[in-house]
Scaffold this motif. Structure first.
Motif, PDB file in Angstrom:
ATOM      1  N   VAL A  24      -9.464   4.529  -6.898  1.00 47.93           N
ATOM      2  CA  VAL A  24      -9.744   4.837  -5.491  1.00 47.93           C
ATOM      3  C   VAL A  24      -9.023   3.919  -4.515  1.00 47.93           C
ATOM      4  CG1 VAL A  24     -11.555   4.902  -3.745  1.00 47.93           C
ATOM      5  CG2 VAL A  24     -11.927   5.991  -5.954  1.00 47.93           C
ATOM      6  N   PRO A  25      -9.126   2.586  -4.653  1.00 52.98           N
ATOM      7  CA  PRO A  25      -8.505   1.730  -3.641  1.00 52.98           C
ATOM      8  C   PRO A  25      -6.995   1.856  -3.581  1.00 52.98           C
ATOM      9  CG  PRO A  25      -9.331   0.419  -5.474  1.00 52.98           C
ATOM     10  CD  PRO A  25      -9.852   1.801  -5.667  1.00 52.98           C
ATOM     11  N   LEU A  26      -6.349   2.066  -4.731  1.00 54.84           N
ATOM     12  CA  LEU A  26      -4.895   2.253  -4.716  1.00 54.84           C
ATOM     13  C   LEU A  26      -4.529   3.528  -3.970  1.00 54.84           C
ATOM     14  CD1 LEU A  26      -2.120   1.254  -5.592  1.00 54.84           C
ATOM     15  CD2 LEU A  26      -2.422   2.476  -7.757  1.00 54.84           C
ATOM     16  N   THR A  27      -5.338   4.572  -4.140  1.00 55.86           N
ATOM     17  CA  THR A  27      -5.112   5.816  -3.395  1.00 55.86           C
ATOM     18  C   THR A  27      -5.277   5.593  -1.900  1.00 55.86           C
ATOM     19  OG1 THR A  27      -5.902   7.115  -5.276  1.00 55.86           O
ATOM     20  CG2 THR A  27      -5.873   8.206  -3.144  1.00 55.86           C
ATOM     21  N   LEU A  28      -6.328   4.875  -1.512  1.00 53.62           N
ATOM     22  CA  LEU A  28      -6.566   4.610  -0.093  1.00 53.62           C
ATOM     23  C   LEU A  28      -5.380   3.883   0.538  1.00 53.62           C
ATOM     24  CD1 LEU A  28     -10.279   3.349  -0.219  1.00 53.62           C
ATOM     25  CD2 LEU A  28      -9.485   5.550   0.648  1.00 53.62           C
ATOM     26  N   GLY A  29      -4.910   2.840  -0.128  1.00 49.61           N
ATOM     27  CA  GLY A  29      -3.848   2.037   0.456  1.00 49.61           C
ATOM     28  C   GLY A  29      -2.486   2.709   0.414  1.00 49.61           C
ATOM     29  N   LEU A  30      -2.144   3.297  -0.731  1.00 49.33           N
ATOM     30  CA  LEU A  30      -0.831   3.929  -0.846  1.00 49.33           C
ATOM     31  C   LEU A  30      -0.665   5.084   0.138  1.00 49.33           C
ATOM     32  CD1 LEU A  30       0.236   4.164  -4.617  1.00 49.33           C
ATOM     33  CD2 LEU A  30       1.397   2.990  -2.744  1.00 49.33           C
TER      34      LEU A  30
END
Length: 521
Positions: A24-30
């Motif tokens: 989830v966090p990688l998706t949010l940031g990318l």
């Protein structure tokens, strides 16, 4: 309810949640880094930025699929493993999750397809708009999910209805603008931006150490350095705000994080390091910085931070009050029109959840002895050493990220980003933001125990009626399936990174001979 059933269900949900939050966090940031990269492409018209955007979008896509797949499993678990929780709080908890699906997930699921397949079918500005809507949908998903989670941390805008034996919404605006939910949202998405920035920085450093794809790596590193520096600074600031909300809404969690066994005179000092001793209810070899905790937690020099012992005494009083509500509720089950019972219940209803803490050890809380009430009050204290050390490790990593991105920003500005010691540090830092993020969730969720809904529903009462064999079987199954998915995910990521940003072209440049713009057939 067998307490071990609830504990096994907690283990299963914790495993699936922690695994889900790897993606989830990688998706949010990318998603928003893609918006930045494509914005530069639209403004400059330089094809190299199109290649940069498409490369990181491919890695975003791989991660997005795994995030969706693991998130769906978690939603089903509310019905399979936490059916009473879903019944008790579904009127409030279900609404944000439904809105998340209708408003956010459908938006991002639709736009992500256009983002991948619309490069040669949409105008530059049109495709940028699609990328932005994908990022917006991704972050809106996080907002609604954290509104639901924030309500579990601070159950506002709802009341218990003795006629239906459920929590029901009476002020959805209070649920929506819950200060705990808002603080958790901005802190969580900022942490996601840091994770994405470290990921881009680390992969770029890998290319530069190998001397490959240098035009792409330099530009990606420049974006990661600026975006990461702003994000890491915001994580600290917003994390402070998230901690401030604990002062009024989750005092026990704050006291456990700081190992504050007793209320200290204002303003309280912060313990930088120490060794909490649960048996003696003290912290050995503590190194304390005066005033800091009082300033952070209360924004003042004259307000105190309540200690664990005082909070346990308050919980004991609330259990006794809750028992009055429990007895009145038993009367209302038999005679719903009893006016006196209604009045008594209304007066003590806000403490009903504390009386339910006794049901972990006895079927009828009304026969509890003073010693059993005292023991139930102490059960409201989470595991102090775990929270104490998890929070400090998370905070230390947060300051390390600020130092990493500040160094990256300076080196990129001076055009010395190819400094090898820094590139090695950036590569070694790759797993650390995930460690920090998982520690953050450990503090948030483990620190709420023993409550599924803080002060309202003990965790042990929310579980479904399942057997040990059923839960153990599903834990083994999820572990096997998720382990396989992790191997596939990492394999796809490594393959894509290995082939680099020119994989979608008919020819791939040799190492050391890297055009700034892609060559098309």
């Amino acid at each position: 309810m067998d307490p071990s059933i609830a504990d096994l269900s907690r283990v299963q949900f914790a495993l699936t949640a922690l695994y889900h939050f790897l993606f989830v966090p990688l998706t949010l940031g990318l998603s928003f880094m893609l918006v930045l990269m494509e914005s530069i492409y639209v403004m400059t018209g330089r094809e190299v930025w199109r290649t940069v955007t498409r490369f990181w979008a491919k890695l975003f896509g791989i991660n997005f699929v795994l995030g969706v797949a693991t998130g769906l499993t978690m939603e089903f678990e509310f019905g399979t493993n936490w059916s009473y929780f879903s019944t008790y709080a579904g009127d409030i908890f279900g609404a944000p999750l439904a809105i998340e699906g209708l408003m956010a997930f459908f938006l991002e699921a639709t736009m992500v397809g256009l983002m991948f397949f619309g490069w040669n079918r949409l105008s530059k500005v049109g495709h940028l708009a699609v990328t932005f809507l994908t990022a917006l949908g991704t972050n809106l998903s996080a907002l609604w999910i954290l509104i639901a989670n924030g309500w579990m941390q601070n159950p506002v805008g709802a009341v218990f209805n003795p006629a239906t034996m459920r929590m029901e919404v009476h002020d959805f605006g209070a649920v929506l603008f819950n200060p705990v939910a808002q603080a958790k949202f901005v802190h969580t998405v900022s942490a996601g931006y840091v994770i994405a920035s470290v990921f881009v920085l680390g992969v770029s450093a890998f290319y530069m150490l190998r001397g490959r794809f240098m035009p792409i790596a330099r530009r990606s590193m420049a974006v990661a350095a600026a975006f990461g520096l702003l994000s890491s600074l915001s994580v600290v600031v917003l994390g402070d705000e998230s901690g401030y909300t604990l002062t009024d809404n989750q005092k026990m969690k704050l006291a456990a994080i700081e190992a504050a066994w007793t209320t200290a005179p204002a303003p309280a000092g912060i313990t930088v390091i120490g060794f909490p001793d649960v048996a003696d209810r003290t912290t050995h070899f503590r190194i304390e910085v005066p005033w800091v905790l009082g300033l952070i937690a209360t924004r003042s020099i004259d307000k105190t931070v309540t200690g664990i012992s005082e909070l346990v005494a308050t919980a004991e009083t609330r259990i006794e009050s809750g028992l009055i509500a429990y007895r009145a509720l038993e009367i209302l089950k038999k005679t719903p029109d009893d006016v006196a019972a209604h009045a008594t219940f209304a007066e003590h209803a806000h403490d009903l959840g504390y009386a339910l803490l006794l049901k972990r050890t006895m079927a009828d809380p009304t026969i509890a002895t003073p010693a059993q009430i005292r023991a139930a009050a102490w059960s409201t204290v989470p595991d102090v050493p775990v929270l104490f050390w998890a929070f400090r490790l998370m905070a230390a990593l947060g300051f390390c990220f600020i130092a990493l991105f500040a160094t990256a920003f300076v080196l990129v500005t001076l055009r010395r980003e190819n400094t090898r010691w820094f590139l090695r540090c950036a590569l070694c830092a790759l797993p650390l933001p995930w460690v920090a993020a998982e520690l953050g969730w450990l503090v948030a969720e483990y620190g709420r125990q023993p409550w599924a809904i803080d002060g309202v529903l003990p965790t042990g009462l929310g579980a479904s009626t399942l057997s040990h064999a059923q839960i153990v079987t599903t834990i083994i199954g999820f572990t096997a399936i998720y382990g396989t998915m992790a191997v596939i995910e990492v394999g796809l990521m490594i393959r894509s990174i290995k082939h680099g940003p020119y994989e979608h072209l008919d020819i791939a440049p040799e190492p050391g001979d890297l055009p700034a713009t892609p060559v098309t057939a």
